[in-house]
Write a protein that holds these residues in place. Structure first.
Motif, mmCIF file in Angstrom:
data_model
loop_
_atom_site.group_PDB
_atom_site.id
_atom_site.type_symbol
_atom_site.label_atom_id
_atom_site.label_comp_id
_atom_site.label_asym_id
_atom_site.label_seq_id
_atom_site.Cartn_x
_atom_site.Cartn_y
_atom_site.Cartn_z
ATOM 1 N N LYS A 24 -9.379 -1.925 2.015
ATOM 2 C CA LYS A 24 -9.780 -1.111 0.980
ATOM 3 C C LYS A 24 -8.777 -0.124 0.909
ATOM 4 N N LYS A 60 -0.728 -7.716 1.311
ATOM 5 C CA LYS A 60 -0.293 -6.523 0.424
ATOM 6 C C LYS A 60 0.021 -5.333 1.375
ATOM 7 N N ALA A 64 -0.154 1.490 4.919
ATOM 8 C CA ALA A 64 0.385 2.019 3.926
ATOM 9 C C ALA A 64 0.360 3.639 4.305
ATOM 10 N N ALA A 66 -0.315 6.681 7.685
ATOM 11 C CA ALA A 66 -1.445 7.556 8.336
ATOM 12 C C ALA A 66 -2.380 7.682 7.153
ATOM 13 N N ASP A 67 -3.718 7.767 7.574
ATOM 14 C CA ASP A 67 -4.807 8.017 6.554
ATOM 15 C C ASP A 67 -4.817 9.438 5.729
ATOM 16 N N ILE A 68 -4.439 9.643 4.533
ATOM 17 C CA ILE A 68 -4.173 10.746 4.069
ATOM 18 C C ILE A 68 -5.527 11.638 3.850
ATOM 19 N N PHE A 84 -2.060 15.877 17.418
ATOM 20 C CA PHE A 84 -2.074 14.908 16.236
ATOM 21 C C PHE A 84 -0.868 13.754 16.696
ATOM 22 N N ILE A 85 -1.087 12.778 16.636
ATOM 23 C CA ILE A 85 -0.424 11.575 16.937
ATOM 24 C C ILE A 85 -0.181 10.999 18.584
ATOM 25 N N TRP A 89 -1.183 7.397 19.196
ATOM 26 C CA TRP A 89 -0.159 6.774 18.514
ATOM 27 C C TRP A 89 0.808 6.146 19.414
ATOM 28 N N GLY A 110 3.569 6.199 8.407
ATOM 29 C CA GLY A 110 2.998 5.913 9.533
ATOM 30 C C GLY A 110 3.071 4.462 9.819
ATOM 31 N N LYS A 251 -4.906 11.543 -7.459
ATOM 32 C CA LYS A 251 -4.265 10.832 -8.325
ATOM 33 C C LYS A 251 -3.659 11.405 -9.646
HETATM 34 N N1 CO8 Z 1 -4.123 7.169 3.162
HETATM 35 C C1 CO8 Z 1 -5.319 6.819 2.787
HETATM 36 N N2 CO8 Z 1 -5.751 5.966 1.661
HETATM 37 C C2 CO8 Z 1 -4.629 5.295 1.362
HETATM 38 C C3 CO8 Z 1 -3.211 5.411 1.714
HETATM 39 C C4 CO8 Z 1 -3.256 6.330 2.704
HETATM 40 N N3 CO8 Z 1 -1.993 6.228 3.336
HETATM 41 N N4 CO8 Z 1 -2.588 4.480 1.034
HETATM 42 C C5 CO8 Z 1 -3.269 3.998 0.188
HETATM 43 N N5 CO8 Z 1 -4.603 4.327 0.208
HETATM 44 C C6 CO8 Z 1 -5.853 4.032 -0.566
HETATM 45 C C7 CO8 Z 1 -5.735 4.498 -1.872
HETATM 46 O O1 CO8 Z 1 -6.271 5.909 -1.928
HETATM 47 C C8 CO8 Z 1 -6.507 3.728 -2.843
HETATM 48 O O2 CO8 Z 1 -7.965 4.146 -2.433
HETATM 49 P P1 CO8 Z 1 -8.869 3.972 -3.841
HETATM 50 O O3 CO8 Z 1 -9.186 2.434 -4.063
HETATM 51 O O4 CO8 Z 1 -10.338 4.416 -3.169
HETATM 52 O O5 CO8 Z 1 -8.333 4.805 -4.849
HETATM 53 C C9 CO8 Z 1 -6.269 2.254 -2.072
HETATM 54 O O6 CO8 Z 1 -5.929 2.694 -0.654
HETATM 55 C C10 CO8 Z 1 -5.391 1.369 -2.828
HETATM 56 O O7 CO8 Z 1 -4.334 2.253 -3.166
HETATM 57 P P2 CO8 Z 1 -3.609 2.443 -4.507
HETATM 58 O O8 CO8 Z 1 -4.617 2.075 -5.397
HETATM 59 O O9 CO8 Z 1 -2.870 3.376 -4.584
HETATM 60 O O10 CO8 Z 1 -2.658 0.900 -4.531
HETATM 61 P P3 CO8 Z 1 -1.323 0.643 -5.160
HETATM 62 O O11 CO8 Z 1 -1.128 -0.781 -5.224
HETATM 63 O O12 CO8 Z 1 -1.335 1.278 -6.807
HETATM 64 O O13 CO8 Z 1 -0.221 1.479 -4.414
HETATM 65 C C11 CO8 Z 1 0.995 2.403 -2.778
HETATM 66 C C12 CO8 Z 1 0.009 1.040 -3.218
HETATM 67 C C13 CO8 Z 1 2.377 2.396 -3.233
HETATM 68 C C14 CO8 Z 1 1.099 1.851 -1.172
HETATM 69 C C15 CO8 Z 1 -0.023 3.424 -2.596
HETATM 70 O O14 CO8 Z 1 -1.265 3.193 -2.287
HETATM 71 C C16 CO8 Z 1 0.733 4.652 -1.750
HETATM 72 O O15 CO8 Z 1 1.656 5.377 -2.414
HETATM 73 N N6 CO8 Z 1 -0.053 5.040 -0.742
HETATM 74 C C17 CO8 Z 1 0.307 6.127 -0.039
HETATM 75 C C18 CO8 Z 1 1.583 5.817 0.788
HETATM 76 C C19 CO8 Z 1 2.044 7.283 1.683
HETATM 77 O O16 CO8 Z 1 2.261 8.181 1.168
HETATM 78 N N7 CO8 Z 1 2.280 6.985 2.941
HETATM 79 C C20 CO8 Z 1 2.406 8.127 3.757
HETATM 80 C C21 CO8 Z 1 1.251 8.770 4.487
HETATM 81 S S1 CO8 Z 1 1.701 10.218 5.301
HETATM 82 C C22 CO8 Z 1 2.101 9.280 6.749
HETATM 83 O O17 CO8 Z 1 1.938 8.162 7.361
HETATM 84 C C23 CO8 Z 1 2.507 10.522 8.061
HETATM 85 C C24 CO8 Z 1 2.798 9.704 9.195
HETATM 86 C C25 CO8 Z 1 2.763 10.811 10.136
HETATM 87 C C26 CO8 Z 1 2.550 10.114 11.523
HETATM 88 C C27 CO8 Z 1 1.033 9.624 11.708
HETATM 89 C C28 CO8 Z 1 -0.048 10.592 12.012
HETATM 90 C C29 CO8 Z 1 -1.367 10.315 12.149
#
Ligand code: CO8
Length: 259
Positions: A24, A60, A64, A66-68, A84-85, A89, A110, A251
């Motif tokens: 999810k 898919k 995507a 780290a959990d934002i 953190f990390i 990690w 991540g 969003k």
């Molecule tokens: N964290 C939390 N939830 C997420 C994340 C994420 N990274 N990515 C996706 N989700 C969730 C969405 O919020 C959504 O939840 P809901 O259904 O409850 O609204 C669900 O997954 C499905 O996502 P989308 O509806 O957005 O799906 P799309 O197909 O429209 O888009 C994308 C897919 C393009 C992948 C889009 O979800 C996206 O842009 N995601 C975020 C990508 C991102 O910014 N990643 C970087 C995060 S920061 C990071 O990784 C820092 C790393 C640092 C080191 C690690 C430290 C622990």
């Protein structure tokens, strides 16, 4: 051990396969998942019959990022004091048997960094790699700024980290980020074939080869990673990080104020 965020299985009696399993959230990497991943890697490392490991995700999303939602409210103190990390990690860096990333779908933030922590990446033709952290008001924090330049050149790494664009599988192969690209429906078959081949060699020789390649690759990496980590932690002191992550979760477009 029973896992909730990953699935674990053994293939051909010698390959340990770990499937990230938070569908999810597109396999967003939270503390529980990273703890479980670390435990599974260590268990396979300790199992004499396992010669190679594979980390994979769903069609898919490999992951995507780290959990934002877990990070959004972090302060600098939370990130720095909680280490953190580093706290969960980096287990993968201590694993001496080979670990292959089998990537389909999104490998972002991540997720891309986790794939790069593996020894090599086999990508499905639908894979997409990216470091979009800048859109959230932070920078990569798990090695992205250090491993990407080594893997694909400074210019491409800058492009990825500064524009947040995604790279498709063909470009990732051209750039040297992945070792090969295969059709999506052949991803596990091809990856398992590679892992079974590796598992057929002497484990000692395999570990020595991995250690030697890493020696060439890792010079000064620790300094770079520590530098990156402290910068990453410090960004939790900015309003732009709060804004960037809140905007994602709600969003809406982010309104950065340079604060
Ligand atoms: N964290 C939390 N939830 C997420 C994340 C994420 N990274 N990515 C996706 N989700 C969730 C969405 O919020 C959504 O939840 P809901 O259904 O409850 O609204 C669900 O997954 C499905 O996502 P989308 O509806 O957005 O799906 P799309 O197909 O429209 O888009 C994308 C897919 C393009 C992948 C889009 O979800 C996206 O842009 N995601 C975020 C990508 C991102 O910014 N990643 C970087 C995060 S920061 C990071 O990784 C820092 C790393 C640092 C080191 C690690 C430290 C622990």
């Amino acid at each position: 051990m029973a896992y909730e965020t990953i699935e674990v299985r053994v293939e051909a009696d010698k390959v340990g396969v770990i499937t990230l399993n938070r569908p999810k959230q597109l396999n967003a990497l939270n503390d529980q998942l990273m703890n479980e991943l670390g435990e599974a890697l260590k268990a396979f490392e300790a199992d004499e019959k396992i010669g190679c490991m594979v980390i994979t995700g769903s069609e898919k999303a490999f992951a995507a990022g780290a959990d934002i939602s877990a990070m959004a409210k972090y302060s600098f103190a939370d990130a720095y004091r909680g280490d953190f990390i580093t706290r969960n990690w980096e287990t993968i860096r201590s694993i001496r048997k080979p670990v292959i990333a089998a990537v389909s779908g999104f490998a972002l933030g991540g997720g891309c960094e986790l794939a790069m922590m593996c020894d090599f990446i086999i990508a499905a033709d639908n894979a997409k790699f990216g470091q979009p952290e800048i859109k959230l008001g932070v920078i990569p924090g798990a090695g992205g700024t250090q491993r990407l330049p080594r893997a694909i050149s400074k210019s491409k790494a800058m492009d990825m980290c500064l524009t947040a664009r995604m790279m498709d599988a063909a470009e990732a192969e051209r750039s040297g980020l992945v070792s090969r690209v295969v059709p999506l429906d052949k991803l596990m078959e091809e990856t398992l074939a590679a892992a079974i081949t590796i598992s057929g060699f002497s484990q000692i020789t395999v570990m020595a080869a991995k250690e030697a390649v890493n020696r060439a690759y890792e010079g000064q990496l620790s300094d770079g990673l520590m530098f990156e980590r402290r910068l990453f932690h410090s960004l939790f002191a900015t309003q732009d990080q709060k804004e960037g992550m809140d905007a994602f979760l709600n969003k809406r477009p982010a309104n950065f104020t340079n604060q």
